[in-house]
Design an enzyme around this catalytic site. Structure first.
Site, mmCIF file in Angstrom:
data_model
loop_
_atom_site.group_PDB
_atom_site.id
_atom_site.type_symbol
_atom_site.label_atom_id
_atom_site.label_comp_id
_atom_site.label_asym_id
_atom_site.label_seq_id
_atom_site.Cartn_x
_atom_site.Cartn_y
_atom_site.Cartn_z
ATOM 1 C CG ASP A 91 -2.086 0.933 1.084
ATOM 2 O OD1 ASP A 91 -2.206 1.570 0.026
ATOM 3 O OD2 ASP A 91 -2.864 1.044 2.043
ATOM 4 C CG PHE A 95 -5.956 3.655 4.977
ATOM 5 C CD1 PHE A 95 -7.283 4.025 4.933
ATOM 6 C CD2 PHE A 95 -5.524 2.846 6.018
ATOM 7 C CE1 PHE A 95 -8.182 3.596 5.919
ATOM 8 C CE2 PHE A 95 -6.399 2.409 7.005
ATOM 9 C CZ PHE A 95 -7.729 2.784 6.952
ATOM 10 N N GLY A 214 -11.143 3.985 -0.887
ATOM 11 C CA GLY A 214 -12.087 4.881 -0.244
ATOM 12 C C GLY A 214 -13.454 4.297 0.030
ATOM 13 C CG ASP A 264 -6.416 -5.243 1.502
ATOM 14 O OD1 ASP A 264 -5.908 -4.803 2.552
ATOM 15 O OD2 ASP A 264 -7.034 -4.522 0.690
ATOM 16 C CB CYS A 302 -12.699 -25.109 9.227
ATOM 17 S SG CYS A 302 -11.182 -24.227 8.787
ATOM 18 C CB CYS A 304 -7.667 -24.173 9.448
ATOM 19 S SG CYS A 304 -8.409 -23.946 11.084
ATOM 20 C CB CYS A 307 -10.837 -26.495 12.532
ATOM 21 S SG CYS A 307 -11.550 -24.826 12.675
ATOM 22 C CG HIS A 333 -11.059 -20.646 11.873
ATOM 23 N ND1 HIS A 333 -11.585 -21.743 11.217
ATOM 24 C CD2 HIS A 333 -12.067 -19.723 11.942
ATOM 25 C CE1 HIS A 333 -12.855 -21.503 10.924
ATOM 26 N NE2 HIS A 333 -13.174 -20.293 11.348
#
Length: 367
Positions: A91, A95, A214, A264, A302, A304, A307, A333
């Site tokens: 970025d 911001f 924005g 993102d 899930c 992951c 989990c 997760h």
């Protein structure tokens, strides 16, 4: 860098794509974890990769202030510095100046601001932002833009849009490294006419991608969707469209329906550290009392690491005991949840059933 549209859903018009970078191929739509300070907070790069992420974000403002872009360049660039061999998007810093510095001055030349670290005074211009991002060596470089609050006048919104376009021209004049690509950022606040004008005037600077900035800054969801609807027919079809700062499941599904390819947000890992998990129905606050004796996984569907190996009761215990591993497990997760969600979205598009998927998902989503 190049992008190709892989398939357009016959049912909905949503599309899948493939973005080719020097550091890997990214299937879209995709969610990009945020590693603001050259790390996804609490997670090592190997763990982030295991969630399914192919690209992460870092930030010009933070890395410029600490440890300094010169040091990162000496280390061999951001990929080597943080040991991430996938793609990186940085970025521009606009911001962060807007949101973190209460003492800032914005002119056509750039932004003067106080460091959040020690209060020291700094100046960030389009040229400086490009200098920092060139040194960091990210794959995708974001143009320097002026973000505005969602409740400003049309006149003030136009002023910021014109400044963003002025800065874009100056960003584009700066030389980047051969593997880097500049993404312009469409601004215009919550005014459809300004959004379309900003897009049309930004497109000549876009070579392989364009961002929508924005939005998701406090406005109602319906307003954000209206801005995306206004932009959808204007933005180039043969480039990825990146909606900045969006990371909830409903916004991602609705964004894809409106032609967005990349998302993102810091939210998945931030709420994880506060004890909240993302599930298909919305959010599950594991920290709450009802889960004290719940010996099931965070999400039984899930796959992951968290989990597969731990229960809600155990993770709640870690959170209540202020053990950092609680937030870490929920971060794993949440990132995996969004990687799985976007994979399901891609499958639905490729199978020409995204319209049905969207209706069913949104019907079950409680937020």
């Amino acid at each position: 860098m190049r992008f190709e549209v892989v398939h357009t859903c016959k049912q909905s018009g949503a599309r899948t794509g493939r973005l080719y970078t020097e550091h890997g191929v990214i299937d879209t739509p995709c969610f990009m974890p945020v590693g603001t300070k050259a790390t996804v907070k609490g997670l090592d790069p190997e763990t982030v990769k295991e969630t399914g992420a192919k690209i992460v974000l870092s930030n010009t403002y933070h890395l410029y202030l600490r440890p300094g872009h010169e040091l990162v360049e000496k280390a061999g660039g951001l990929h080597k510095f943080m040991n991430w061999d996938g793609a990186i998007l940085t970025d521009s810093g606009g911001f962060q100046v807007f949101s973190l510095s209460s003492l800032r001055k914005v002119t056509d030349e750039g932004m003067e601001f106080n460091s959040f670290i020690d209060g020291s005074r700094h100046f960030l211009s389009p040229e400086k932002s490009m200098e920092v991002q060139r040194a960091l060596g990210s794959d995708i470089v974001m143009a320097f833009d002026e973000l505005t609050a969602p409740d400003i006048s049309h006149e003030r919104a136009r002023e910021a849009m014109e400044r963003t376009l002025l800065w874009l021209d100056r960003c584009a004049s700066q030389k980047l490294k051969s593997h880097q690509t500049l993404f312009p950022i469409v601004q215009g606040n919550m005014y459809a006419d300004l959004r379309r004008e900003s897009a049309l005037r930004s497109i000549p600077y876009a070579t392989c991608g364009i961002a929508i900035g924005g939005l998701s800054v406090g406005e109602p969801a319906e307003t954000m969707y209206a801005m995306l609807d206004a932009l959808a027919p204007v933005l180039p079809w043969d480039m990825p469209r990146y909606l900045m700062g969006v990371g909830t499941a409903d916004y991602i599904v609705e964004g894809v329906a409106r032609g967005v390819d990349m998302f993102d947000c810091v939210l998945p890992t931030r709420i994880a550290r506060n004890g909240t998990a993302m599930v298909k129905e919305g959010f599950l606050t594991i920290r709450n009392r009802p889960y004290a004796e719940d010996f099931t996984p965070v999400d039984p569907e899930c796959d992951c690491y968290a989990c597969r190996n731990y229960t809600r009761a155990y993770i709640r215990h870690l959170l209540k005991a202020d053990e950092i591993n609680g937030g870490r497990l929920l971060s794993i997760h949440n990132l995996r949840f969004l990687a799985r969600l976007t994979a399901e979205v891609r499958a639905a598009i490729n199978e020409d059933r995204f319209g049905d998927f969207r209706r069913e998902f949104m019907a079950g989503y409680k937020g």
